[in-house]
Scaffold this motif. Structure first.
Motif, PDB file in Angstrom:
ATOM      1  N   ILE A   4      -2.443  -6.861 -23.967  1.00  0.00           N
ATOM      2  CA  ILE A   4      -1.859  -6.276 -25.169  1.00  0.00           C
ATOM      3  C   ILE A   4      -2.615  -4.997 -25.506  1.00  0.00           C
ATOM      4  O   ILE A   4      -3.837  -5.025 -25.732  1.00  0.00           O
ATOM      5  N   ASP A   5      -1.913  -3.879 -25.505  1.00  0.00           N
ATOM      6  CA  ASP A   5      -2.489  -2.594 -25.872  1.00  0.00           C
ATOM      7  C   ASP A   5      -1.974  -2.215 -27.262  1.00  0.00           C
ATOM      8  O   ASP A   5      -0.760  -2.217 -27.497  1.00  0.00           O
ATOM      9  N   ILE A   6      -2.875  -1.884 -28.165  1.00  0.00           N
ATOM     10  CA  ILE A   6      -2.521  -1.613 -29.555  1.00  0.00           C
ATOM     11  C   ILE A   6      -2.803  -0.153 -29.865  1.00  0.00           C
ATOM     12  O   ILE A   6      -3.944   0.306 -29.787  1.00  0.00           O
ATOM     13  N   LEU A   7      -1.757   0.581 -30.222  1.00  0.00           N
ATOM     14  CA  LEU A   7      -1.893   1.975 -30.616  1.00  0.00           C
ATOM     15  C   LEU A   7      -1.988   2.043 -32.135  1.00  0.00           C
ATOM     16  O   LEU A   7      -1.073   1.623 -32.842  1.00  0.00           O
ATOM     17  N   SER A   8      -3.098   2.578 -32.615  1.00  0.00           N
ATOM     18  CA  SER A   8      -3.330   2.612 -34.054  1.00  0.00           C
ATOM     19  C   SER A   8      -4.232   3.779 -34.407  1.00  0.00           C
ATOM     20  O   SER A   8      -5.114   4.156 -33.626  1.00  0.00           O
ATOM     21  N   LEU A   9      -4.020   4.346 -35.589  1.00  0.00           N
ATOM     22  CA  LEU A   9      -4.932   5.359 -36.108  1.00  0.00           C
ATOM     23  C   LEU A   9      -6.177   4.727 -36.722  1.00  0.00           C
ATOM     24  O   LEU A   9      -7.149   5.423 -37.010  1.00  0.00           O
ATOM     25  N   PHE A  10      -6.136   3.402 -36.919  1.00  0.00           N
ATOM     26  CA  PHE A  10      -7.256   2.695 -37.536  1.00  0.00           C
ATOM     27  C   PHE A  10      -7.600   1.445 -36.730  1.00  0.00           C
ATOM     28  O   PHE A  10      -7.481   0.312 -37.208  1.00  0.00           O
ATOM     29  N   PRO A  11      -8.032   1.621 -35.469  1.00  0.00           N
ATOM     30  CA  PRO A  11      -8.341   0.455 -34.621  1.00  0.00           C
ATOM     31  C   PRO A  11      -9.457  -0.412 -35.169  1.00  0.00           C
ATOM     32  O   PRO A  11      -9.564  -1.594 -34.813  1.00  0.00           O
ATOM     33  N   GLU A  12     -10.285   0.143 -36.057  1.00  0.00           N
ATOM     34  CA  GLU A  12     -11.366  -0.656 -36.635  1.00  0.00           C
ATOM     35  C   GLU A  12     -10.842  -1.810 -37.476  1.00  0.00           C
ATOM     36  O   GLU A  12     -11.586  -2.750 -37.776  1.00  0.00           O
ATOM     37  N   MET A  13      -9.572  -1.759 -37.867  1.00  0.00           N
ATOM     38  CA  MET A  13      -8.987  -2.862 -38.617  1.00  0.00           C
ATOM     39  C   MET A  13      -8.932  -4.136 -37.773  1.00  0.00           C
ATOM     40  O   MET A  13      -8.942  -5.246 -38.304  1.00  0.00           O
ATOM     41  N   PHE A  14      -8.873  -3.976 -36.457  1.00  0.00           N
ATOM     42  CA  PHE A  14      -8.808  -5.132 -35.565  1.00  0.00           C
ATOM     43  C   PHE A  14     -10.199  -5.591 -35.130  1.00  0.00           C
ATOM     44  O   PHE A  14     -10.449  -6.771 -34.964  1.00  0.00           O
ATOM     45  N   ASP A  15     -11.079  -4.650 -34.916  1.00  0.00           N
ATOM     46  CA  ASP A  15     -12.380  -4.959 -34.349  1.00  0.00           C
ATOM     47  C   ASP A  15     -13.235  -5.725 -35.343  1.00  0.00           C
ATOM     48  O   ASP A  15     -13.375  -5.349 -36.501  1.00  0.00           O
ATOM     49  N   GLY A  16     -13.836  -6.812 -34.882  1.00  0.00           N
ATOM     50  CA  GLY A  16     -14.708  -7.604 -35.734  1.00  0.00           C
ATOM     51  C   GLY A  16     -13.987  -8.526 -36.687  1.00  0.00           C
ATOM     52  O   GLY A  16     -14.613  -9.216 -37.474  1.00  0.00           O
ATOM     53  N   GLY A  17     -12.654  -8.550 -36.621  1.00  0.00           N
ATOM     54  CA  GLY A  17     -11.898  -9.385 -37.529  1.00  0.00           C
ATOM     55  C   GLY A  17     -11.047 -10.406 -36.819  1.00  0.00           C
ATOM     56  O   GLY A  17     -11.532 -11.408 -36.295  1.00  0.00           O
ATOM     57  N   VAL A  18      -9.758 -10.108 -36.752  1.00  0.00           N
ATOM     58  CA  VAL A  18      -8.796 -11.096 -36.285  1.00  0.00           C
ATOM     59  C   VAL A  18      -9.051 -11.544 -34.844  1.00  0.00           C
ATOM     60  O   VAL A  18      -8.832 -12.696 -34.497  1.00  0.00           O
ATOM     61  N   PHE A  19      -9.544 -10.658 -33.989  1.00  0.00           N
ATOM     62  CA  PHE A  19      -9.762 -11.025 -32.590  1.00  0.00           C
ATOM     63  C   PHE A  19     -11.135 -11.645 -32.340  1.00  0.00           C
ATOM     64  O   PHE A  19     -11.420 -12.073 -31.227  1.00  0.00           O
ATOM     65  N   SER A  28      -9.131 -15.224 -25.980  1.00  0.00           N
ATOM     66  CA  SER A  28      -9.608 -14.056 -25.254  1.00  0.00           C
ATOM     67  C   SER A  28     -10.757 -14.419 -24.319  1.00  0.00           C
ATOM     68  O   SER A  28     -10.785 -14.012 -23.151  1.00  0.00           O
ATOM     69  N   GLU A  29     -11.704 -15.197 -24.816  1.00  0.00           N
ATOM     70  CA  GLU A  29     -12.854 -15.595 -24.007  1.00  0.00           C
ATOM     71  C   GLU A  29     -12.438 -16.480 -22.827  1.00  0.00           C
ATOM     72  O   GLU A  29     -13.074 -16.456 -21.769  1.00  0.00           O
ATOM     73  N   ALA A  30     -11.366 -17.259 -23.015  1.00  0.00           N
ATOM     74  CA  ALA A  30     -10.881 -18.137 -21.936  1.00  0.00           C
ATOM     75  C   ALA A  30     -10.015 -17.391 -20.926  1.00  0.00           C
ATOM     76  O   ALA A  30      -9.617 -17.975 -19.919  1.00  0.00           O
ATOM     77  N   GLY A  31      -9.705 -16.132 -21.202  1.00  0.00           N
ATOM     78  CA  GLY A  31      -8.914 -15.349 -20.258  1.00  0.00           C
ATOM     79  C   GLY A  31      -7.422 -15.523 -20.395  1.00  0.00           C
ATOM     80  O   GLY A  31      -6.666 -15.177 -19.485  1.00  0.00           O
ATOM     81  N   ALA A  32      -6.963 -16.039 -21.545  1.00  0.00           N
ATOM     82  CA  ALA A  32      -5.523 -16.193 -21.746  1.00  0.00           C
ATOM     83  C   ALA A  32      -4.856 -14.847 -21.992  1.00  0.00           C
ATOM     84  O   ALA A  32      -3.697 -14.634 -21.631  1.00  0.00           O
ATOM     85  N   PHE A  33      -5.598 -13.940 -22.622  1.00  0.00           N
ATOM     86  CA  PHE A  33      -5.070 -12.595 -22.841  1.00  0.00           C
ATOM     87  C   PHE A  33      -6.222 -11.624 -23.017  1.00  0.00           C
ATOM     88  O   PHE A  33      -7.359 -12.015 -23.296  1.00  0.00           O
ATOM     89  N   GLN A  34      -5.942 -10.359 -22.788  1.00  0.00           N
ATOM     90  CA  GLN A  34      -6.916  -9.310 -23.057  1.00  0.00           C
ATOM     91  C   GLN A  34      -6.271  -8.266 -23.956  1.00  0.00           C
ATOM     92  O   GLN A  34      -5.051  -8.107 -23.959  1.00  0.00           O
ATOM     93  N   TYR A  35      -7.066  -7.581 -24.732  1.00  0.00           N
ATOM     94  CA  TYR A  35      -6.530  -6.601 -25.664  1.00  0.00           C
ATOM     95  C   TYR A  35      -7.330  -5.310 -25.581  1.00  0.00           C
ATOM     96  O   TYR A  35      -8.511  -5.294 -25.228  1.00  0.00           O
ATOM     97  N   ASN A  36      -6.661  -4.216 -25.901  1.00  0.00           N
ATOM     98  CA  ASN A  36      -7.281  -2.903 -25.910  1.00  0.00           C
ATOM     99  C   ASN A  36      -6.809  -2.158 -27.148  1.00  0.00           C
ATOM    100  O   ASN A  36      -5.632  -2.234 -27.515  1.00  0.00           O
ATOM    101  N   TYR A  37      -7.710  -1.452 -27.800  1.00  0.00           N
ATOM    102  CA  TYR A  37      -7.346  -0.600 -28.926  1.00  0.00           C
ATOM    103  C   TYR A  37      -7.284   0.841 -28.442  1.00  0.00           C
ATOM    104  O   TYR A  37      -8.169   1.308 -27.726  1.00  0.00           O
ATOM    105  N   ILE A  38      -6.264   1.543 -28.841  1.00  0.00           N
ATOM    106  CA  ILE A  38      -6.120   2.952 -28.501  1.00  0.00           C
ATOM    107  C   ILE A  38      -5.816   3.731 -29.769  1.00  0.00           C
ATOM    108  O   ILE A  38      -4.825   3.452 -30.455  1.00  0.00           O
ATOM    109  N   ASN A  39      -6.686   4.666 -30.096  1.00  0.00           N
ATOM    110  CA  ASN A  39      -6.424   5.553 -31.222  1.00  0.00           C
ATOM    111  C   ASN A  39      -5.596   6.717 -30.684  1.00  0.00           C
ATOM    112  O   ASN A  39      -6.116   7.569 -29.948  1.00  0.00           O
ATOM    113  N   PHE A  40      -4.307   6.745 -31.031  1.00  0.00           N
ATOM    114  CA  PHE A  40      -3.461   7.773 -30.425  1.00  0.00           C
ATOM    115  C   PHE A  40      -3.770   9.172 -30.950  1.00  0.00           C
ATOM    116  O   PHE A  40      -3.248  10.160 -30.426  1.00  0.00           O
TER     117      PHE A  40
END
Length: 245
Positions: A4-19, A28-40
């Motif tokens: 899952i790639d997330i395009l956001s102007l505020f990627p810090e909203m995801f980091d340290g919180g919901v994920f 995520s730790e079990a390898g079911a999915f991986q995520y990336n934040y991209i500040n467009f």
């Protein structure tokens, strides 16, 4: 593994919180999915890193420019060498449902675009995205909270994430009905007793009780869900019992 790639102007909203908590962290730790934040904003082609501009024809607010978002999505696709679903979080989009979550959970890769300001340049909608999603008939400051809702709802459907794969099957909306009531120990709490059928050990009777209670709860709370549901004659008879409620 889903990506899952997330395009956001505020990627810090995801980091340290919901994920980084609860089920999503474990998945995520079990390898079911991986995520990336991209500040467009990093993909802008102007020296001021400007991602929005005034709308042609005038009007209130600013509109997100197509160039940064197009370039960001194309860079992701080139790197992954896949043809992912591109989801636009938008109040004008398709109302998000459990059925949609189940559909998206089958994909190998998703790109989710979170907008801000007045809206998107229309060419983003018509030429870039495959799905537009709204989580409800209201407007948020940006698409990040909606993206979190979508990601949480579909990741829990991935194999092995819940531990017991039958859990998701019994969820509200997965069966077309709201979920039946649940009880746990003690069997008698302050004079409030668990229904006898659940203590009987008769699994056929328990399943029938659960189906009836799920149907009753749906009828009383979300009658609209029954419009396209095929019911047995017995279930139709049950409905007549609740017409006076």
């Amino acid at each position: 593994m889903m990506r899952i790639d997330i395009l956001s102007l505020f990627p810090e909203m995801f980091d340290g919180g919901v994920f980084q908590t609860s089920m999503l962290k474990k998945a995520s730790e079990a390898g079911a999915f991986q995520y990336n934040y991209i500040n467009f904003r990093d993909y802008t082609d102007n020296k001021h890193n400007k991602v929005d501009d005034y709308p042609y024809g005038g009007g209130a607010g600013m509109v997100l420019k197509p160039q940064p978002i197009f370039d960001a999505v194309e860079a992701i696709e080139q790197e992954s060498k896949k043809n992912p679903r591109v989801i636009l979080m938008c109040p004008q989009g398709e109302r998000y449902t459990q059925k949609k979550a189940e559909e998206l959970a089958k994909e190998d890769q998703l790109i989710i675009i979170c907008g801000h300001y007045e809206g998107y340049d229309e060419r983003i909608r018509t030429e870039l995205v495959t799905d537009e999603i709204s989580i409800g008939d209201y407007v948020l400051t940006g698409g990040e909270l909606g993206a979190m809702v979508v990601i949480d709802s579909l990741v829990r459907l991935l194999p092995g994430v819940l531990g017991n794969d039958d859990s998701a099957v019994q969820d509200s909306f997965s069966t077309g009905l709201l979920e039946h009531p649940h009880y746990t120990r003690p069997a008698n709490f302050r004079g409030l007793k668990v229904p006898e059928v659940l203590l009987s050990g008769n699994h056929a009777h328990i399943e029938e009780w659960r189906r009836k209670e799920a149907l009753k709860r749906t009828y009383l709370r979300r009658k609209d869900l029954l419009e396209h549901l095929e019911l047995t004659e017995k279930e139709k008879k049950w409905l007549t019992e609740w017409e006076t409620f």
